[in-house]
Scaffold this motif. Sequence first.
Motif, PDB file in Angstrom:
ATOM      1  N   ASN A 134       0.867  -1.184   0.000  1.00 58.00           N
ATOM      2  CA  ASN A 134       0.000   0.000   0.000  1.00 58.00           C
ATOM      3  C   ASN A 134       0.908   1.240   0.000  1.00 58.00           C
ATOM      4  OD1 ASN A 134       0.822   0.467   2.640  1.00 58.00           O
ATOM      5  ND2 ASN A 134      -1.042  -0.368   3.554  1.00 58.00           N
ATOM      6  N   ARG A 190      -3.957   1.565  -3.752  1.00 55.59           N
ATOM      7  CA  ARG A 190      -4.232   2.949  -3.334  1.00 55.59           C
ATOM      8  C   ARG A 190      -5.675   3.111  -2.856  1.00 55.59           C
ATOM      9  NH1 ARG A 190      -2.031   6.879  -7.910  1.00 55.59           N
ATOM     10  NH2 ARG A 190      -3.740   5.936  -9.048  1.00 55.59           N
ATOM     11  N   LEU A 212     -13.053  -0.699  -8.088  1.00 54.00           N
ATOM     12  CA  LEU A 212     -14.459  -0.935  -8.388  1.00 54.00           C
ATOM     13  C   LEU A 212     -15.274   0.118  -7.608  1.00 54.00           C
ATOM     14  CD1 LEU A 212     -15.956  -3.573  -9.661  1.00 54.00           C
ATOM     15  CD2 LEU A 212     -16.528  -4.015  -7.280  1.00 54.00           C
ATOM     16  N   ALA A 257      -9.052  -5.587   2.990  1.00 58.48           N
ATOM     17  CA  ALA A 257      -9.158  -5.383   1.528  1.00 58.48           C
ATOM     18  C   ALA A 257      -7.823  -5.687   0.862  1.00 58.48           C
ATOM     19  CB  ALA A 257      -9.595  -3.961   1.223  1.00 58.48           C
ATOM     20  N   ILE A 317      -8.825  -6.526  -8.002  1.00 60.07           N
ATOM     21  CA  ILE A 317      -9.385  -5.229  -7.603  1.00 60.07           C
ATOM     22  C   ILE A 317     -10.897  -5.350  -7.426  1.00 60.07           C
ATOM     23  CG2 ILE A 317      -9.951  -2.945  -8.563  1.00 60.07           C
ATOM     24  CD1 ILE A 317      -7.043  -2.805  -9.566  1.00 60.07           C
ATOM     25  N   ALA A 347     -11.535  -7.244  -4.160  1.00 60.67           N
ATOM     26  CA  ALA A 347     -11.297  -6.378  -3.001  1.00 60.67           C
ATOM     27  C   ALA A 347     -12.419  -5.342  -2.874  1.00 60.67           C
ATOM     28  CB  ALA A 347      -9.939  -5.697  -3.123  1.00 60.67           C
TER      29      ALA A 347
HETATM   30  P1  ATP Z   1      -6.179  -2.988   4.508  1.00 56.15           P
HETATM   31  O1  ATP Z   1      -4.989  -2.692   5.402  1.00 56.15           O
HETATM   32  O2  ATP Z   1      -7.423  -2.205   4.865  1.00 56.15           O
HETATM   33  O3  ATP Z   1      -6.438  -4.418   4.282  1.00 56.15           O
HETATM   34  P2  ATP Z   1      -4.419  -1.955   2.479  1.00 56.15           P
HETATM   35  O4  ATP Z   1      -3.992  -0.639   3.071  1.00 56.15           O
HETATM   36  O5  ATP Z   1      -3.443  -3.069   2.486  1.00 56.15           O
HETATM   37  O6  ATP Z   1      -5.809  -2.421   3.067  1.00 56.15           O
HETATM   38  P3  ATP Z   1      -5.726  -0.631   0.246  1.00 56.15           P
HETATM   39  O7  ATP Z   1      -4.883   0.019  -0.792  1.00 56.15           O
HETATM   40  O8  ATP Z   1      -6.418   0.241   1.232  1.00 56.15           O
HETATM   41  O9  ATP Z   1      -4.828  -1.757   0.948  1.00 56.15           O
HETATM   42  O10 ATP Z   1      -6.861  -1.522  -0.467  1.00 56.15           O
HETATM   43  C1  ATP Z   1      -6.546  -2.624  -1.291  1.00 56.15           C
HETATM   44  C2  ATP Z   1      -7.459  -2.623  -2.505  1.00 56.15           C
HETATM   45  O11 ATP Z   1      -8.819  -2.755  -2.050  1.00 56.15           O
HETATM   46  C3  ATP Z   1      -7.416  -1.338  -3.329  1.00 56.15           C
HETATM   47  O12 ATP Z   1      -6.374  -1.387  -4.302  1.00 56.15           O
HETATM   48  C4  ATP Z   1      -8.801  -1.353  -3.968  1.00 56.15           C
HETATM   49  O13 ATP Z   1      -8.789  -2.148  -5.136  1.00 56.15           O
HETATM   50  C5  ATP Z   1      -9.675  -2.019  -2.897  1.00 56.15           C
HETATM   51  N1  ATP Z   1     -10.345  -0.984  -2.086  1.00 56.15           N
HETATM   52  C6  ATP Z   1      -9.963  -0.512  -0.881  1.00 56.15           C
HETATM   53  N2  ATP Z   1     -10.817   0.456  -0.437  1.00 56.15           N
HETATM   54  C7  ATP Z   1     -11.768   0.567  -1.398  1.00 56.15           C
HETATM   55  C8  ATP Z   1     -12.943   1.387  -1.551  1.00 56.15           C
HETATM   56  N3  ATP Z   1     -13.297   2.283  -0.629  1.00 56.15           N
HETATM   57  N4  ATP Z   1     -13.681   1.219  -2.677  1.00 56.15           N
HETATM   58  C9  ATP Z   1     -13.347   0.314  -3.626  1.00 56.15           C
HETATM   59  N5  ATP Z   1     -12.260  -0.480  -3.531  1.00 56.15           N
HETATM   60  C10 ATP Z   1     -11.473  -0.353  -2.443  1.00 56.15           C
END
Ligand code: ATP
Length: 281
Positions: free
Chosen positions: A177, A196, A213, A223, A249, A252
């Motif tokens: 991330n 992101r 999405l 996610a 994607i 998630a």
């Molecule tokens: P987490 O720690 O919450 O598991 P992370 O920080 O490792 O997540 P993120 O980049 O926040 O990773 O999310 C991973 C993926 O999930 C994103 O690339 C996106 O495809 C999907 N995602 C996360 N939040 C959303 C959202 N609000 N709407 C749609 N897709 C989302």
Amino acid sequence: MGLLAICGSITADLIGYGPRLPRPGESVLGRRFLVAPGGKGANQAVAAARSGARVRLAGARGDDAHGELCAAALAADGVELSAVAVHRGATTGVALICVDEAGENQILAIPGANALVTPPSPCGASVWLCQGEIPAAAIDGVLAAARADGALSICNPSPVNAIDPELVGRFDLAVVNEIEHEALRGHLPERVVLTRGARGAVLLPSGEELPALPARAVDTTGAGDALTGVLAGGLASGMAIEATLRFAIAAAGISVEREGCQTSYPTRAEVERRLQRSTVP
Ligand code: ATP
């Protein structure tokens, strides 16, 4: 179909919901409690298996009730568990999670048996995947197993403060991330999937951006694990990285519309239906 081998953590999430988070020394009367299977290794294994991949998890758990619960959840999704060591008298990893009304949380994570994970053996996998919740020797062992199997090696270096940056750079691909990307600057392999949040993901070094999405997010916990597991599963099945990242994607995105972590991960059919709907004019 190729095999996805994951070496990672198995943790029971003990989640209490209350009006606010307790201050040091204080007791607050909570409203609801649940025990849910978690741990980044197990989460990614479930996400990948539900998307149709053949998945084998290597790791460790205790011979306690939490370990039984986590193993049953993994087995129910068809994850192969013969490389999960069951340590007599050890505690399965637990995360004590308090959640307040605003969704804010505090977490005390006890690694338990996850600290006992040893380097995994080669198993004919086409992809090896690990995260940061296991000892450095086990992560090093994943690299050796991937080399022996002739497999693609993927690292999801989370939590970022628990992993040796030098190890991360030795993988073929990292899934990070934005915080991890910043923290590991100069230590990442050339090929990176940068996630992101609601803005989707970017493939590096090409810089190709893939949008998220459109989703009505209710709980974004896990996610990142959904995306990483589904991506690794798709790559193990022989899909090209752009196509499998698009699919991951979408998976998630569906997961953020549902409460919980493993409970929120969609099946392959659910992802396919959602992708069809979003491409129909
Ligand atoms: P987490 O720690 O919450 O598991 P992370 O920080 O490792 O997540 P993120 O980049 O926040 O990773 O999310 C991973 C993926 O999930 C994103 O690339 C996106 O495809 C999907 N995602 C996360 N939040 C959303 C959202 N609000 N709407 C749609 N897709 C989302």
